[in-house]
Design a protein around this motif. Structure first.
Motif, PDB file in Angstrom:
ATOM      1  N   GLU A   1       0.838  -1.197   0.000  1.00  0.00           N
ATOM      2  CA  GLU A   1       0.000   0.000   0.000  1.00  0.00           C
ATOM      3  C   GLU A   1       0.871   1.244   0.000  1.00  0.00           C
ATOM      4  O   GLU A   1       1.709   1.433   0.897  1.00  0.00           O
ATOM      5  CB  GLU A   1      -0.912   0.014   1.230  1.00  0.00           C
ATOM      6  CG  GLU A   1      -1.829   1.244   1.298  1.00  0.00           C
ATOM      7  CD  GLU A   1      -2.663   1.265   2.562  1.00  0.00           C
ATOM      8  OE1 GLU A   1      -3.806   0.780   2.516  1.00  0.00           O
ATOM      9  OE2 GLU A   1      -2.159   1.761   3.598  1.00  0.00           O
ATOM     10  N   PHE A   2       0.661   2.087  -1.007  1.00  0.00           N
ATOM     11  CA  PHE A   2       1.408   3.332  -1.134  1.00  0.00           C
ATOM     12  C   PHE A   2       0.435   4.405  -1.600  1.00  0.00           C
ATOM     13  O   PHE A   2      -0.312   4.193  -2.553  1.00  0.00           O
ATOM     14  CB  PHE A   2       2.538   3.193  -2.160  1.00  0.00           C
ATOM     15  CG  PHE A   2       3.431   2.012  -1.916  1.00  0.00           C
ATOM     16  CD1 PHE A   2       4.479   2.090  -1.021  1.00  0.00           C
ATOM     17  CD2 PHE A   2       3.206   0.809  -2.581  1.00  0.00           C
ATOM     18  CE1 PHE A   2       5.305   0.990  -0.788  1.00  0.00           C
ATOM     19  CE2 PHE A   2       4.014  -0.290  -2.358  1.00  0.00           C
ATOM     20  CZ  PHE A   2       5.068  -0.202  -1.459  1.00  0.00           C
ATOM     21  N   GLY A   3       0.447   5.548  -0.932  1.00  0.00           N
ATOM     22  CA  GLY A   3      -0.548   6.535  -1.318  1.00  0.00           C
ATOM     23  C   GLY A   3      -0.218   7.958  -0.923  1.00  0.00           C
ATOM     24  O   GLY A   3       0.790   8.245  -0.270  1.00  0.00           O
ATOM     25  N   THR A   4      -1.109   8.845  -1.342  1.00  0.00           N
ATOM     26  CA  THR A   4      -1.087  10.257  -0.960  1.00  0.00           C
ATOM     27  C   THR A   4      -2.462  10.613  -0.416  1.00  0.00           C
ATOM     28  O   THR A   4      -3.477  10.302  -1.042  1.00  0.00           O
ATOM     29  CB  THR A   4      -0.768  11.165  -2.158  1.00  0.00           C
ATOM     30  OG1 THR A   4       0.559  10.895  -2.622  1.00  0.00           O
ATOM     31  CG2 THR A   4      -0.873  12.637  -1.770  1.00  0.00           C
ATOM     32  N   TYR A   5      -2.483  11.253   0.737  1.00  0.00           N
ATOM     33  CA  TYR A   5      -3.735  11.759   1.277  1.00  0.00           C
ATOM     34  C   TYR A   5      -3.846  13.226   0.879  1.00  0.00           C
ATOM     35  O   TYR A   5      -3.094  14.073   1.350  1.00  0.00           O
ATOM     36  CB  TYR A   5      -3.785  11.611   2.797  1.00  0.00           C
ATOM     37  CG  TYR A   5      -5.195  11.690   3.336  1.00  0.00           C
ATOM     38  CD1 TYR A   5      -5.952  10.539   3.473  1.00  0.00           C
ATOM     39  CD2 TYR A   5      -5.770  12.904   3.685  1.00  0.00           C
ATOM     40  CE1 TYR A   5      -7.255  10.593   3.959  1.00  0.00           C
ATOM     41  CE2 TYR A   5      -7.069  12.966   4.162  1.00  0.00           C
ATOM     42  CZ  TYR A   5      -7.800  11.806   4.304  1.00  0.00           C
ATOM     43  OH  TYR A   5      -9.089  11.869   4.774  1.00  0.00           O
ATOM     44  N   PHE A   6      -4.780  13.495  -0.037  1.00  0.00           N
ATOM     45  CA  PHE A   6      -5.009  14.865  -0.480  1.00  0.00           C
ATOM     46  C   PHE A   6      -5.933  15.562   0.505  1.00  0.00           C
ATOM     47  O   PHE A   6      -7.004  15.049   0.853  1.00  0.00           O
ATOM     48  CB  PHE A   6      -5.646  14.894  -1.874  1.00  0.00           C
ATOM     49  CG  PHE A   6      -6.226  16.241  -2.241  1.00  0.00           C
ATOM     50  CD1 PHE A   6      -5.391  17.272  -2.651  1.00  0.00           C
ATOM     51  CD2 PHE A   6      -7.590  16.480  -2.162  1.00  0.00           C
ATOM     52  CE1 PHE A   6      -5.909  18.524  -2.968  1.00  0.00           C
ATOM     53  CE2 PHE A   6      -8.115  17.724  -2.480  1.00  0.00           C
ATOM     54  CZ  PHE A   6      -7.271  18.752  -2.887  1.00  0.00           C
ATOM     55  N   ILE A   7      -5.518  16.734   0.961  1.00  0.00           N
ATOM     56  CA  ILE A   7      -6.383  17.577   1.779  1.00  0.00           C
ATOM     57  C   ILE A   7      -6.189  19.007   1.311  1.00  0.00           C
ATOM     58  O   ILE A   7      -5.080  19.546   1.346  1.00  0.00           O
ATOM     59  CB  ILE A   7      -6.085  17.415   3.294  1.00  0.00           C
ATOM     60  CG1 ILE A   7      -6.974  18.361   4.129  1.00  0.00           C
ATOM     61  CG2 ILE A   7      -4.601  17.608   3.616  1.00  0.00           C
ATOM     62  CD1 ILE A   7      -6.994  18.021   5.614  1.00  0.00           C
ATOM     63  N   GLY A   8      -7.271  19.597   0.818  1.00  0.00           N
ATOM     64  CA  GLY A   8      -7.207  20.944   0.268  1.00  0.00           C
ATOM     65  C   GLY A   8      -8.163  21.876   0.979  1.00  0.00           C
ATOM     66  O   GLY A   8      -9.372  21.615   1.047  1.00  0.00           O
ATOM     67  N   TYR A   9      -7.618  22.964   1.537  1.00  0.00           N
ATOM     68  CA  TYR A   9      -8.421  24.000   2.182  1.00  0.00           C
ATOM     69  C   TYR A   9      -8.675  25.116   1.177  1.00  0.00           C
ATOM     70  O   TYR A   9      -7.763  25.533   0.452  1.00  0.00           O
ATOM     71  CB  TYR A   9      -7.683  24.580   3.387  1.00  0.00           C
ATOM     72  CG  TYR A   9      -7.547  23.644   4.561  1.00  0.00           C
ATOM     73  CD1 TYR A   9      -8.556  23.553   5.518  1.00  0.00           C
ATOM     74  CD2 TYR A   9      -6.408  22.854   4.729  1.00  0.00           C
ATOM     75  CE1 TYR A   9      -8.432  22.700   6.613  1.00  0.00           C
ATOM     76  CE2 TYR A   9      -6.271  22.003   5.817  1.00  0.00           C
ATOM     77  CZ  TYR A   9      -7.290  21.929   6.751  1.00  0.00           C
ATOM     78  OH  TYR A   9      -7.175  21.086   7.826  1.00  0.00           O
ATOM     79  N   SER A  10      -9.909  25.633   1.158  1.00  0.00           N
ATOM     80  CA  SER A  10     -10.238  26.663   0.182  1.00  0.00           C
ATOM     81  C   SER A  10     -11.281  27.628   0.731  1.00  0.00           C
ATOM     82  O   SER A  10     -12.192  27.233   1.461  1.00  0.00           O
ATOM     83  CB  SER A  10     -10.767  26.026  -1.108  1.00  0.00           C
ATOM     84  OG  SER A  10     -11.060  27.010  -2.075  1.00  0.00           O
ATOM     85  N   ARG A  11     -11.137  28.879   0.346  1.00  0.00           N
ATOM     86  CA  ARG A  11     -12.144  29.886   0.687  1.00  0.00           C
ATOM     87  C   ARG A  11     -13.445  29.614  -0.054  1.00  0.00           C
ATOM     88  O   ARG A  11     -14.531  29.901   0.457  1.00  0.00           O
ATOM     89  CB  ARG A  11     -11.601  31.265   0.316  1.00  0.00           C
ATOM     90  CG  ARG A  11     -12.554  32.422   0.551  1.00  0.00           C
ATOM     91  CD  ARG A  11     -11.866  33.746   0.255  1.00  0.00           C
ATOM     92  NE  ARG A  11     -12.728  34.876   0.554  1.00  0.00           N
ATOM     93  CZ  ARG A  11     -12.288  36.139   0.674  1.00  0.00           C
ATOM     94  NH1 ARG A  11     -10.991  36.399   0.521  1.00  0.00           N
ATOM     95  NH2 ARG A  11     -13.127  37.119   0.944  1.00  0.00           N
ATOM     96  N   GLU A  12     -13.313  29.047  -1.264  1.00  0.00           N
ATOM     97  CA  GLU A  12     -14.469  28.783  -2.125  1.00  0.00           C
ATOM     98  C   GLU A  12     -14.438  27.319  -2.564  1.00  0.00           C
ATOM     99  O   GLU A  12     -13.484  26.887  -3.225  1.00  0.00           O
ATOM    100  CB  GLU A  12     -14.434  29.703  -3.340  1.00  0.00           C
ATOM    101  CG  GLU A  12     -14.472  31.183  -2.968  1.00  0.00           C
ATOM    102  CD  GLU A  12     -14.024  32.080  -4.105  1.00  0.00           C
ATOM    103  OE1 GLU A  12     -14.842  32.922  -4.546  1.00  0.00           O
ATOM    104  OE2 GLU A  12     -12.884  31.931  -4.550  1.00  0.00           O
ATOM    105  N   LEU A  13     -15.475  26.592  -2.241  1.00  0.00           N
ATOM    106  CA  LEU A  13     -15.500  25.166  -2.542  1.00  0.00           C
ATOM    107  C   LEU A  13     -15.455  24.900  -4.035  1.00  0.00           C
ATOM    108  O   LEU A  13     -14.866  23.907  -4.488  1.00  0.00           O
ATOM    109  CB  LEU A  13     -16.749  24.533  -1.918  1.00  0.00           C
ATOM    110  CG  LEU A  13     -16.934  23.032  -2.116  1.00  0.00           C
ATOM    111  CD1 LEU A  13     -15.746  22.247  -1.577  1.00  0.00           C
ATOM    112  CD2 LEU A  13     -18.232  22.566  -1.456  1.00  0.00           C
ATOM    113  N   TRP A  14     -16.043  25.776  -4.825  1.00  0.00           N
ATOM    114  CA  TRP A  14     -16.115  25.537  -6.263  1.00  0.00           C
ATOM    115  C   TRP A  14     -14.733  25.423  -6.898  1.00  0.00           C
ATOM    116  O   TRP A  14     -14.569  24.763  -7.940  1.00  0.00           O
ATOM    117  CB  TRP A  14     -16.929  26.621  -6.969  1.00  0.00           C
ATOM    118  CG  TRP A  14     -16.292  27.974  -7.027  1.00  0.00           C
ATOM    119  CD1 TRP A  14     -16.510  29.028  -6.189  1.00  0.00           C
ATOM    120  CD2 TRP A  14     -15.317  28.438  -7.989  1.00  0.00           C
ATOM    121  NE1 TRP A  14     -15.741  30.117  -6.563  1.00  0.00           N
ATOM    122  CE2 TRP A  14     -15.014  29.783  -7.667  1.00  0.00           C
ATOM    123  CE3 TRP A  14     -14.698  27.859  -9.090  1.00  0.00           C
ATOM    124  CZ2 TRP A  14     -14.097  30.543  -8.388  1.00  0.00           C
ATOM    125  CZ3 TRP A  14     -13.779  28.616  -9.815  1.00  0.00           C
ATOM    126  CH2 TRP A  14     -13.489  29.936  -9.474  1.00  0.00           C
TER     127      TRP A  14
END
Length: 322
Positions: free
Chosen positions: A263-276
């Motif tokens: 198992e090898f991976g990347t956990y993407f977590i993105g913070y944004s002022r605007e969800l779109w």
């Protein structure tokens, strides 16, 4: 500074963001839970969430240099059970993005706990005490232990998060402002767990890998955009609106893996002022721009989760205990 409109406690909370802008840590835990469908379970979750700052202090005092923090995100389906405050204007469940070849799946999640520290044992101890406090009020639906890999690289071997905004640009990209006054200081966050086919990826020549990412592998130098054919990952993740204004997000991605399990991976977590903004990134990646020309990184990285949350201010969380 406080918002004094109305009579509810959540109308008068200080506008202080959670630790959205914390620098990339050495260790992290990404914990997504669902809350049992009962008033008691919701009450337990509310009590724990409102006291999260005290729990950070309880664990973190042992070594202040470990910089323990925990951001809490609230899912659209749980918002009305947690508070009588109106939800943020853009908050809704993660919308599946189905392309001709790849799909960004939508998976459950009522609460997100983004735990960060410079020491992995602090993340472990905080999560242990957190889950003890939540008890059987919640069910863990995803738990990922992340780590910093060399000079902030992902397991594909490339530096991750180069395009992150800094300074005042960070707040402009990640923190809600006057467009939603009741939730100013908060942030939308999208999480996805990607699993990599490293064997196939590593069979690609380095030059081909660089074409997929849009940067050189060793030096992390940005490559020119291609004029024809499939666009690079960095190009598809550059979002410009109809007025030519570029919109950034703040990424705090982490590698994870278990070599013994393949198992090898990347956990993407993105913070944004605007969800779109994040939603348009995902559409460009999975559907393609033009449609049918998907992000080639998806031929080697599969999204197995996808959930959207809103990260309210510290004061908002504390007010839940009033």
């Amino acid at each position: 500074m406080a918002n004094s409109t109305g009579d509810h406690p959540w109308h008068r909370v200080p506008i202080e963001p959670q630790s959205v802008d914390a620098p990339l840590s050495q260790a992290a835990v990404f914990l997504v839970v669902t809350v049992a469908d009962s008033p008691d379970a919701a009450a337990t979750a509310r009590e724990v969430v409102s006291g999260i700052s005290d729990l950070v202090k309880t664990v973190g005092f042992r070594d202040l240099g470990a910089h323990l923090s925990c951001n809490i995100g609230v899912g659209a389906g749980f918002w009305s059970r947690l508070t009588d405050a109106a939800p943020p204007t853009e908050l809704h469940p993660f919308r599946e993005v189905r392309g001709a070849v790849h799909t960004a799946v939508s998976t459950p999640g009522d609460l997100l706990f983004h735990i960060r520290a410079e020491r992995g044992d602090f993340c472990f101890e905080f999560e242990r005490q957190l889950l003890d406090a939540l008890g059987n009020a919640v069910t863990v639906v995803d738990e990922v232990v992340g780590f910093r890999y060399f000079d902030a690289r992902d397991l594909l071997g490339f530096v991750d998060g180069t395009a992150n905004p800094t300074g005042s640009d960070m707040a402009a990209a990640a923190i809600v402002g006057d467009e939603d006054p009741a939730h100013a200081g908060g942030s939308y966050v999208v999480v996805q767990k990607y699993l990599h086919d490293l064997a196939s990826w590593n069979r690609l020549p380095v030059s081909s890998q660089e074409d997929v990412i849009g940067r050189t592998k060793v030096e992390n130098i940005e490559l020119a955009d291609v004029e024809h054919g499939q666009k690079a990952h960095k190009t598809l993740n550059t979002i410009t609106d109809e007025n030519g204004v570029e919109h950034d997000i703040l990424r705090d991605n982490m590698p994870f893996g278990r070599p013994g399990h393949g198992e090898f991976g990347t956990y993407f977590i993105g913070y944004s002022r605007e969800l779109w903004v994040i939603e348009r990134m995902l559409e460009r990646m999975f559907v393609g721009d033009p449609p049918g020309s998907h992000d080639r990184i998806l031929d080697f990285s599969t999204a197995v989760t996808g959930t959207t949350f809103f990260v309210p201010t510290r004061g908002f969380l504390e007010s839940l205990g009033d």
